[in-house]
Design a protein around this motif. Sequence first.
Motif, PDB file in Angstrom:
ATOM      1  N   ALA A   1       0.622  -1.277   0.191  1.00  0.00           N
ATOM      2  CA  ALA A   1       0.408   0.394   0.018  1.00  0.00           C
ATOM      3  C   ALA A   1       1.054   1.315   0.032  1.00  0.00           C
ATOM      4  O   ALA A   1       0.796   2.380  -0.737  1.00  0.00           O
ATOM      5  N   LYS A   2       2.055   1.755   0.706  1.00  0.00           N
ATOM      6  CA  LYS A   2       2.729   2.537   1.045  1.00  0.00           C
ATOM      7  C   LYS A   2       3.367   2.424  -0.743  1.00  0.00           C
ATOM      8  O   LYS A   2       3.615   3.474  -1.356  1.00  0.00           O
ATOM      9  N   MET A   3       3.995   1.737  -1.265  1.00  0.00           N
ATOM     10  CA  MET A   3       4.566   1.743  -2.466  1.00  0.00           C
ATOM     11  C   MET A   3       3.092   1.999  -3.284  1.00  0.00           C
ATOM     12  O   MET A   3       4.312   2.794  -4.925  1.00  0.00           O
ATOM     13  N   ILE A   4       2.206   1.470  -3.618  1.00  0.00           N
ATOM     14  CA  ILE A   4       1.197   2.742  -4.450  1.00  0.00           C
ATOM     15  C   ILE A   4       0.898   3.735  -4.048  1.00  0.00           C
ATOM     16  O   ILE A   4       1.145   4.528  -5.122  1.00  0.00           O
ATOM     17  N   ALA A   5       1.025   3.910  -2.854  1.00  0.00           N
ATOM     18  CA  ALA A   5       1.255   5.412  -2.597  1.00  0.00           C
ATOM     19  C   ALA A   5       2.159   6.601  -3.508  1.00  0.00           C
ATOM     20  O   ALA A   5       1.528   7.710  -3.886  1.00  0.00           O
ATOM     21  N   GLU A   6       3.892   5.771  -2.546  1.00  0.00           N
ATOM     22  CA  GLU A   6       4.208   6.576  -3.367  1.00  0.00           C
ATOM     23  C   GLU A   6       4.473   6.581  -5.224  1.00  0.00           C
ATOM     24  O   GLU A   6       5.007   7.543  -5.122  1.00  0.00           O
ATOM     25  N   ASN A   7       4.205   5.997  -5.487  1.00  0.00           N
ATOM     26  CA  ASN A   7       3.944   5.834  -6.974  1.00  0.00           C
ATOM     27  C   ASN A   7       3.295   7.074  -7.548  1.00  0.00           C
ATOM     28  O   ASN A   7       2.808   8.106  -8.433  1.00  0.00           O
ATOM     29  N   LYS A   8       1.736   7.208  -6.209  1.00  0.00           N
ATOM     30  CA  LYS A   8       0.448   8.112  -7.155  1.00  0.00           C
ATOM     31  C   LYS A   8       1.435   9.340  -6.887  1.00  0.00           C
ATOM     32  O   LYS A   8       1.281  10.197  -7.406  1.00  0.00           O
ATOM     33  N   VAL A   9       1.850   9.614  -5.584  1.00  0.00           N
ATOM     34  CA  VAL A   9       3.005  10.934  -5.102  1.00  0.00           C
ATOM     35  C   VAL A   9       3.973  11.688  -6.271  1.00  0.00           C
ATOM     36  O   VAL A   9       3.880  12.291  -6.308  1.00  0.00           O
ATOM     37  N   LYS A  10       4.923  10.343  -7.388  1.00  0.00           N
ATOM     38  CA  LYS A  10       5.558  10.749  -8.279  1.00  0.00           C
ATOM     39  C   LYS A  10       4.615  11.897  -9.505  1.00  0.00           C
ATOM     40  O   LYS A  10       4.636  12.702 -10.116  1.00  0.00           O
ATOM     41  N   GLY A  11       3.369  11.174  -9.468  1.00  0.00           N
ATOM     42  CA  GLY A  11       2.046  11.694 -10.429  1.00  0.00           C
ATOM     43  C   GLY A  11       1.818  13.429 -10.177  1.00  0.00           C
ATOM     44  O   GLY A  11       1.903  14.050 -10.861  1.00  0.00           O
ATOM     45  N   ARG A  12       1.596  13.190  -9.000  1.00  0.00           N
ATOM     46  CA  ARG A  12       0.959  14.104  -8.544  1.00  0.00           C
ATOM     47  C   ARG A  12       2.384  15.252  -8.195  1.00  0.00           C
ATOM     48  O   ARG A  12       1.260  16.610  -8.472  1.00  0.00           O
ATOM     49  N   MET A  13       3.255  15.266  -7.829  1.00  0.00           N
ATOM     50  CA  MET A  13       4.025  16.360  -7.763  1.00  0.00           C
ATOM     51  C   MET A  13       4.620  16.627  -9.291  1.00  0.00           C
ATOM     52  O   MET A  13       5.523  17.231  -9.437  1.00  0.00           O
ATOM     53  N   ASN A  14       4.500  15.948 -10.279  1.00  0.00           N
ATOM     54  CA  ASN A  14       4.463  16.056 -11.664  1.00  0.00           C
ATOM     55  C   ASN A  14       3.273  17.425 -12.321  1.00  0.00           C
ATOM     56  O   ASN A  14       3.706  18.442 -12.819  1.00  0.00           O
ATOM     57  N   ASN A  15       2.437  16.827 -11.507  1.00  0.00           N
ATOM     58  CA  ASN A  15       1.746  17.826 -11.850  1.00  0.00           C
ATOM     59  C   ASN A  15       1.559  19.076 -10.983  1.00  0.00           C
ATOM     60  O   ASN A  15       1.384  20.400 -11.815  1.00  0.00           O
ATOM     61  N   PHE A  16       1.695  18.842 -10.484  1.00  0.00           N
ATOM     62  CA  PHE A  16       2.718  20.525  -8.637  1.00  0.00           C
ATOM     63  C   PHE A  16       3.411  21.085  -9.974  1.00  0.00           C
ATOM     64  O   PHE A  16       3.440  22.243  -9.464  1.00  0.00           O
ATOM     65  N   PHE A  17       4.333  20.618 -10.190  1.00  0.00           N
ATOM     66  CA  PHE A  17       5.499  21.371 -11.138  1.00  0.00           C
ATOM     67  C   PHE A  17       4.508  21.384 -11.849  1.00  0.00           C
ATOM     68  O   PHE A  17       5.502  23.008 -12.427  1.00  0.00           O
ATOM     69  N   ALA A  18       3.679  21.391 -12.847  1.00  0.00           N
ATOM     70  CA  ALA A  18       3.121  21.568 -14.558  1.00  0.00           C
ATOM     71  C   ALA A  18       2.369  22.893 -13.826  1.00  0.00           C
ATOM     72  O   ALA A  18       2.196  23.974 -15.090  1.00  0.00           O
ATOM     73  N   GLU A  19       2.252  23.098 -12.403  1.00  0.00           N
ATOM     74  CA  GLU A  19       1.102  24.042 -12.465  1.00  0.00           C
ATOM     75  C   GLU A  19       2.194  25.816 -11.573  1.00  0.00           C
ATOM     76  O   GLU A  19       1.708  26.139 -12.638  1.00  0.00           O
ATOM     77  N   ILE A  20       3.177  24.971 -11.202  1.00  0.00           N
ATOM     78  CA  ILE A  20       4.018  26.518 -10.718  1.00  0.00           C
ATOM     79  C   ILE A  20       5.239  26.373 -10.886  1.00  0.00           C
ATOM     80  O   ILE A  20       5.869  27.817 -11.306  1.00  0.00           O
ATOM     81  N   CYS A  21       5.104  25.773 -12.451  1.00  0.00           N
ATOM     82  CA  CYS A  21       7.183  26.275 -12.870  1.00  0.00           C
ATOM     83  C   CYS A  21       6.567  26.459 -14.383  1.00  0.00           C
ATOM     84  O   CYS A  21       6.105  26.156 -14.933  1.00  0.00           O
ATOM     85  N   LEU A  22       7.349  27.271 -14.849  1.00  0.00           N
ATOM     86  CA  LEU A  22       6.801  27.947 -16.089  1.00  0.00           C
ATOM     87  C   LEU A  22       7.164  27.261 -17.132  1.00  0.00           C
ATOM     88  O   LEU A  22       6.260  26.770 -18.104  1.00  0.00           O
ATOM     89  N   LEU A  23       8.568  26.427 -17.050  1.00  0.00           N
ATOM     90  CA  LEU A  23       8.904  25.325 -18.068  1.00  0.00           C
ATOM     91  C   LEU A  23       8.101  24.274 -18.446  1.00  0.00           C
ATOM     92  O   LEU A  23       8.104  23.259 -19.077  1.00  0.00           O
TER      93      LEU A  23
END
Length: 313
Positions: A231-253
């Motif tokens: 369950a923790k591995m699944i959660a960590e994989n979700k976090v990777k995708g969500r962090m990409n979304n986070f960067f796509a929201e606040i970083c110009l490039l």
Amino acid sequence: MAFTAQDVKKLREMTNCGMMDCKKALSEAEGDFDKAIEWLREKGKAASVKKAGKVAAEGVSYATEINGVGVIIEVNSQTDFVAKNALFQSFVADLATAVAEQNPADVEALKACTYPGTDRTVADVTNDRILSIGENLQIRRFVRYAEGVNVPYIHMNGKIGVLVNMEVSGIEAGAVEELGKDLAMQIAAMNPGYVSSDEIPAAVVEEEKAVQLAKALEEGAANTKIPAEKAKMIAENKVKGRMNNFFAEICLLNQAFVKENKVTVGDHVKAVAKELGGSIVVKSFVRFETGEGIEKVEEDYAAEVASLAGMTK
């Protein structure tokens, strides 16, 4: 010394002050123009102190490029009406020129600079403008870029100002003007906080990861059939995708390019550089939104007029 209606008119044209103020100034100065102007200046300083309590949350954010130097500046007024005034707008443009040419360290240093085309300080001329315009005016902030290619952009008549700074190699500066404008419009619309994810402080990244991990673990907690480790591995994989979304929201490039959302801004910059046969690096940008963070006070003009007339209890 006597004075005529034409003298009052002439003084009004010279100072842009009201007719009655000019008449009073000439009366106090016994018709001497120099003394009358000095009287108005003194009253202007008094007026600036009197109006200092008035919240200046309107105004303009102005961006420009002067002889290769990029400047963005926010100057506030009390009302949007004054922000559209030609005298106010020329005042803001002159302040940007002073920043470009004299390189003040901060707003206080700018006030001590020489106002363009005069032998007076910016502070003195600001007091004059407060007198002639009739509102509190505040120089709030500015940024100056002396290096690289600077592209300014003004949105909605100064509601938003943007200045983009690029390091360009092997390409004429004029050739990247269109790219700079596109980037500036992207910044105005999408309001990124950073150029790239490399700029984000590590503490901010770690805090966001912790928040997203907690959310992902909570989402998976309902499924008791999955072992805790998995369950923790699944959660960590979700976090990777969500962090990409986070960067796509606040970083110009990392953002999707508004003119072609199938590519990122970073990919678009690389494509333009390749097409022009050189190198383009987005070094920095500034986005000013006029009045952001200033608490506006709703004025009760009827009560104010009544108070002045001695009608309130």
